[in-house]
Design an enzyme around this catalytic site. Structure first.
Site, short mmCIF file in Angstrom:
data_model
loop_
_atom_site.label_atom_id
_atom_site.label_comp_id
_atom_site.label_asym_id
_atom_site.label_seq_id
_atom_site.Cartn_x
_atom_site.Cartn_y
_atom_site.Cartn_z
CB CYS A 89 -0.98 -0.04 1.14
SG CYS A 89 -0.15 0.38 2.79
CB ALA A 93 8.04 -0.65 -3.34
CG HIS A 94 5.93 2.42 -0.15
ND1 HIS A 94 6.33 3.11 1.03
CD2 HIS A 94 7.23 2.57 -0.68
CE1 HIS A 94 7.68 3.33 1.35
NE2 HIS A 94 8.25 2.82 0.23
CG ASN A 95 3.46 6.05 -2.32
OD1 ASN A 95 3.58 5.59 -1.08
ND2 ASN A 95 2.48 7.16 -2.24
CB SER A 138 7.90 7.14 -5.20
OG SER A 138 7.45 7.10 -3.71
#
Lengths: 340, 340, 340
Positions: free
Chosen positions: B220, B241-243, B261
């Protein structure tokens, strides 16, 4: 569980020298031996530890001649290492494989069959028309889909998912959360840039004496079978794609991956993080080093390959030694250029 | 299930030449065809097999002209490959997607809702305030946390964990033991050398027609959303991974990883074991080769990158060809130096 | 859950400027702020967004001086970033950790004990002789084998498998579908080319404040313990082999792998996809770059290693810069040769 040193000696057909009534409940390395533990001395390098160990007993070979005073109790056996392995196995069977019976709730479709001496853990699931042999242990949270066949004496650890139509031989062990038989990664590109899934209607066949680690994935074939032959050992987090064949007694270490339709020969060793692209043939007795990439078939058996694109190991190491010193090599070239 | 060759031909609008009453229950490759199996001949390379195959029937295109005697039964259709794909899909739907109803025990919080035509496998778990659309299949051991939304016609395979607040579109398929929406790897270093977890309060959004393999992880967002756009196909053991944002119709093969990201454009192809570091932008239509590392943004679309640090493919191959022969190059340099 | 801006300000000991009765139920990035959301402004780079944001409230530091008209509501606190982090934590605790009680069915052997303030999710399994501390949350589909010890305040997410004899400290968090304590990959080659499993009778010890990601695997020791020390943070899809030791506060990113018996020091940083072979010692404060292979022990602390075979980072980058231009270097050499 506690045993007396005498009981352990009896299991090993060994002879006690010292306190046979001391109790032991643990296996220790000789250098870390503590009261209640049992150790072994096989390699001479470790001999010095036997004179100081606090282990309650140490297994030694029958012709071991102490050079100093021994305070611990000895168990003399034919061969110390073999003896210790026997205890390891007995201990392991007691502690890890002593499950039996059916825990509730579990789900077992009435069209399926499991043989005698089984363990079905709570929350395990067995779908339709499955045939599971004798002395199989199915741990909690295992999912077994429809039409799955499993031989005798298999251990399926918690959380393993075995998708429909998979066939597994006897004496296999699959560790937690591994997935066997899920769809291969097959998509047909469409003219509008999207992809359409190609139905994956094949299965996975795993022969006898195969061991598979945790969180590994073995995809079913598009058609036909992904095939893991007799005696193969696969570690954790390994990817085996659709229609792959892995030959007998081949060993594959953690985080390695084999792409679709590749055939790997027998008795190969594939080290950690190695990657093999699709549609190749890898000869028998090939060794593939850690993190090595293989993009061409290997025709000659018995080679050792290494490096980003899988060169002969010696050749790679020579080239890499120069790579490390490329700045110096470049300086030498400059020097020559100046002199022109 | 068994069908007659006539029944299969009817499904395909095809014409039978031979024994239409023979029964088939399996799909075979033409080179492995056996009685009871049905095969197809599309690629001329395989033509020779049709004269020897033991398959009970072979699907051929309507204008196929045998050059020798045919012993098997033919089903003539407009296009052999398309016809076979139709059978694959029908077969796949019969065998893999025919589940419906609710098996017990399962856990379904009364504040949640699931549409019609559903399957809820035994030991599946649906938390609070979830909205699941029509014709969704939730297999055994699936966990769906709180506030999750899932569209229509999704298949969530055994053992998938979908963490709270995840949003999933329609026509998505998630394979066994994959995790969607668990915490991103975010820790703030403290002055004493320890790390403190940064709460990860965002979610994952997965759009329509997304397929995700087995044992994959999609974290998330720290805040906001990790976003998997329409038509993305992700293989097994992939890390998102996140974002991260993955653009439409991008394909990511097994064991690849995308760090936090990073934004990947549409219609990219990311091969197995490729790694992309965080906070990059990858242009549309980028191809990233197997085991390739990407540490800089890719601004120009339509490039193919390869190698340890993601060079242009041709450039890498030229450089690598010389790398392999560095010992020879060094010898040549020595030769020149001697002559000075 | 909805809160008023006043309630949020009270939590932060902050002062409201604007509409304190507006309700918020979400955290937004300031550039994506929408009604019902709360944002923060800490980095000057983002100042411009505060004049246009549609967020219902923005947390700012007490000495923030607007340069234009502000339409949103402000919450002034000592330090905006710290304030926002406090909300993140409170929010995260409300939404992710607010589970308590026992859901049914779950399986809890009567010989085991769990402390107060616990959550036991549906389909969770706890075997024999386990001791679990206070305030632990055991999510659905978690498997905990026999003789496992877990301290206080641990969160074990859905589908985690913790194999028998594992010991876990306090304040640990293990994310979904991770496996702790399954068998190490140890096989003894036999003279006939087959392999025999070496019983793995050790365990895994995880100290306090350890966080482990999703679908990661940590194997038990052959004998003794695989040891994850205090404060270690491990990401998704990581492999930790048998008898490994990871030192305090070391961070290991996704898809990295550590082979058997290697000892990693404290406060190391191991980036994604890095691989470390077995039986090495890695000094404290070592940084290992993404996709880096380590095949030799690292004796000097505080180094940064990078590349296929783990060179000093600067050395690698210099060599790699020349590698990229090897065709030019070869041309220069040819030029010199011609002139001889």
């Amino acid at each position: 569980m506690e045993f007396t040193v005498e009981q352990v000696a009896a299991l090993l057909n060994g002879k006690v020298e010292g306190n046979g009534s001391a109790t032991v409940n643990r296996l220790d390395k000789i250098q870390e031996g503590m009261p209640g533990g049992i150790s072994f001395l096989s390699n001479e390098k470790y001999e010095n530890f036997i004179y100081h160990t606090k282990a309650s007993a140490v297994i030694v070979s029958k012709n071991f001649q102490p050079k100093k005073d021994i305070k611990t109790t000895l168990i003399r056996v034919e061969d110390a290492y073999t003896g210790f392995t026997q205890i390891l196995e007995a201990y392991s069977q007691f502690t890890k494989s002593n499950k039996s019976g059916i825990e509730t709730p579990s789900f077992f479709d009435q069209s399926s069959h499991i043989g005698e001496g089984h363990y079905l853990g709570a929350f395990s699931y067995v779908g339709k028309n499955c045939i599971i042999g004798n002395h199989c242990k199915i741990f909690p949270h295992v999912y077994i889909g429809d039409n799955v066949k499993i031989g005798d004496n298999c251990i399926i650890h918690p959380g393993v998912k075995i998708i429909s139509d998979t066939i597994i031989g006897s004496y296999c062990e699959i560790h937690p959360n591994t997935v066997v038989g899920s769809d291969g990664f097959g998509f047909a590109p469409q003219t509008d840039g999207t992809y359409k899934a190609i139905p994956q209607v094949g299965n996975v066949i795993i022969e006898d004496f195969v061991s598979i680690g945790s969180n590994t994935t073995i995809d079913c074939a598009t058609m036909g079978s992904t095939l893991i032959k007799k005696g193969v050992k696969i570690d954790n987090l390994v990817q085996i794609a659709h229609n792959v064949t892995i030959g007998e007694n081949t060993v594959i270490a953690s985080q390695a991956g084999v792409s679709g339709s590749t055939e790997i020969g027998k008795n190969c060793v594939i080290a950690g993080k190695a990657g093999i692209i699709g549609h190749l043939k890898i000869a028998d007795y090939t060794t593939i080093g850690a993190n090595t990439g293989i993009s061409k078939s290997v025709e000659k058996p018995n080679q050792t390959l290494f490096g980003y694109m899988g060169m002969d190991l010696k050749g790679f190491l020579k080239a890499y030694a120069i790579f490390k010193n490329l700045p110096i090599l470049q300086d030498r070239l400059r020097e020559l250029e100046k002199k022109q």
